[in-house]
Write an enzyme that holds these catalytic residues in place. Structure first.
Site, PDB file in Angstrom:
ATOM      1  N   LYS A  82       0.471  -1.236   0.099  1.00 26.35           N
ATOM      2  CA  LYS A  82      -0.080  -0.252   0.398  1.00 26.35           C
ATOM      3  C   LYS A  82       0.846   1.499   0.509  1.00 26.35           C
ATOM      4  CE  LYS A  82      -4.170  -0.207   0.141  1.00 26.35           C
ATOM      5  NZ  LYS A  82      -4.565  -1.352  -1.463  1.00 26.35           N
ATOM      6  N   LYS A 118      -8.489  -2.286  -6.712  1.00 27.77           N
ATOM      7  CA  LYS A 118      -9.581  -0.415  -6.675  1.00 27.77           C
ATOM      8  C   LYS A 118      -9.045   0.435  -6.804  1.00 27.77           C
ATOM      9  CE  LYS A 118     -12.356  -1.906  -3.491  1.00 27.77           C
ATOM     10  NZ  LYS A 118     -12.500  -1.266  -1.715  1.00 27.77           N
ATOM     11  N   LYS A 167      -2.560  -8.099  -8.610  1.00 30.40           N
ATOM     12  CA  LYS A 167      -4.091  -8.889  -7.775  1.00 30.40           C
ATOM     13  C   LYS A 167      -4.704  -7.347  -8.701  1.00 30.40           C
ATOM     14  CE  LYS A 167      -5.525  -7.004  -3.667  1.00 30.40           C
ATOM     15  NZ  LYS A 167      -6.558  -6.147  -4.359  1.00 30.40           N
TER      16      LYS A 167
END
Ligand code: ATP
Ligand code: MG
Length: 332
Positions: free
Chosen positions: A112, A204, A201
């Protein structure tokens, strides 16, 4: 049977990975569980760059996607996390027993941070924030607040579930038994990869995916352009052929056929033929979801009422757990 909890960040339009990894299982579990709570985790959504003006609509869009995908408000509570403020309080209490080292070793945190970093100026004020590191403690609180013991999620969340179990066990050890052991519910489709880069992966905020609300033409275009591998055989091999294998997983899970059958069906056929068929499978699968979504979108008052009523009931459950936690921690 079980008490189920799961949540999705209101960080953008839901994609096929969210559906296959999580929501598909929610819809089967809601028929059998003793308690089911599905949350638009809007407090998790604000840990990465977002637009405050657009955010209320984004939260509503996520709720609409849940309903479109089959979450049934007569069987499950459908809540917005920040409307049940006990989530944040329990997170604080759990953070008092969570070593920072447990969080630093989680792979998603680094990912992240990299994602946010790649956003340039937009991400600059986010990448060093406490909330990115502490995120899994809030997730542990989300689950434990309802004494949930079954969590349907995609593979990327499994390390977070382990952490939630470690934190719950530590609490029970230090203060007395309050929290149950959490079991994971993971099925085929738990890790759908990006169409442009099958090593990442679908997500969003990161690599683009097929959104549940994409138009038929957008879907056809995205699948046509999806990365495939060298060679020509439609054959499942995650290591050697990650691109085509990912597309096969999507096909198999949506059309409910085995990978073996798919391989048989496409012997001697090209990637292009396979992709053209897959596009129609996806378009056909999403059509009823999109129709349901449109119907709910026309009746936002009803969706508001579902959320408000669910949140009222969730707060009652949450208060009971927190009272228990307060007592055990010596706060009351
Ligand atoms: P973001 O980029 O904002 O983190 P996301 O797509 O990762 O978005 P989350 O809200 O973090 O979505 O996760 C919601 C649920 O969807 C979780 O249960 C997660 O495991 C699952 N999920 C997310 N991406 C995938 C994927 N590519 N394949 C299968 N499941 C997924
Ligand atoms: Mg995510």
């Amino acid at each position: 049977m079980a008490k189920v909890f799961s949540g999705i960040r209101s960080s953008g339009r839901l994609h096929l990975g969210n559906y296959l990894g999580a929501i598909k299982n929610w819809v089967t579990l809601q028929d059998k569980a003793d308690q089911c709570i599905f949350a638009v985790v809007d407090l998790h959504g604000v840990t990465t760059p977002y637009d405050p003006k657009a955010y209320p609509q984004q939260v509503m869009d996520t709720a609409l996607d849940f309903l479109a995908a089959g979450v049934d408000p007569t069987k499950a509570l459908l809540i917005r996390q920040s409307w049940v403020p006990q989530h944040a309080e329990l997170m604080w209490l759990l953070s008092t027993i969570t070593p920072v080292g447990w969080l630093e070793r989680l792979p998603n945190w680094r990912e992240k941070v990299d994602q946010v970093q790649a956003m340039g100026e937009r991400g600059a004020s986010y990448r060093n924030n406490l909330s990115l590191l502490a995120y899994p403690v809030l997730m542990a609180a989300d689950i434990l607040l309802y004494k949930s013991d079954l969590v349907p999620v995609g593979e990327d969340q499994l390390a977070h579930l382990d952490l939630a179990n470690e934190v719950g066990a530590k609490f029970n050890h230090l203060f007395g038994k309050v929290f149950p052991v959490i079991k994971r519910h993971v099925t085929q489709g738990a890790r759908i990869m990006s169409l442009t880069d099958p090593m990442k992966k679908m997500s969003k905020t990161g690599d683009e995916g097929i959104a549940l609300s994409d138009s038929p033409d957008q879907i056809r275009m995205k699948i046509k352009r999806a990365a495939t591998d060298s060679g020509r055989e439609v054959k499942f091999d995650v290591v050697g052929k990650p691109g085509i294998s990912n597309l096969m997983t999507i096909y198999a899970t949506l059309a409910n056929v085995s990978i073996g059958k798919l391989e048989e069906r496409y012997v001697g056929k090209s990637y292009a033929e396979f992709k053209a068929d897959l596009a129609e499978v996806v378009v056909g699968f999403l059509q009823p979801l999109q129709e349901r979504r449109a119907a709910f979108a026309k009746d936002v008052d009803r969706v508001e009422a579902i959320l408000t009523e669910s949140e009222k009931r969730a707060r009652i459950i949450a208060d009971k757990t927190l009272a228990d936690v307060h007592k055990h921690m010596g706060l009351r």
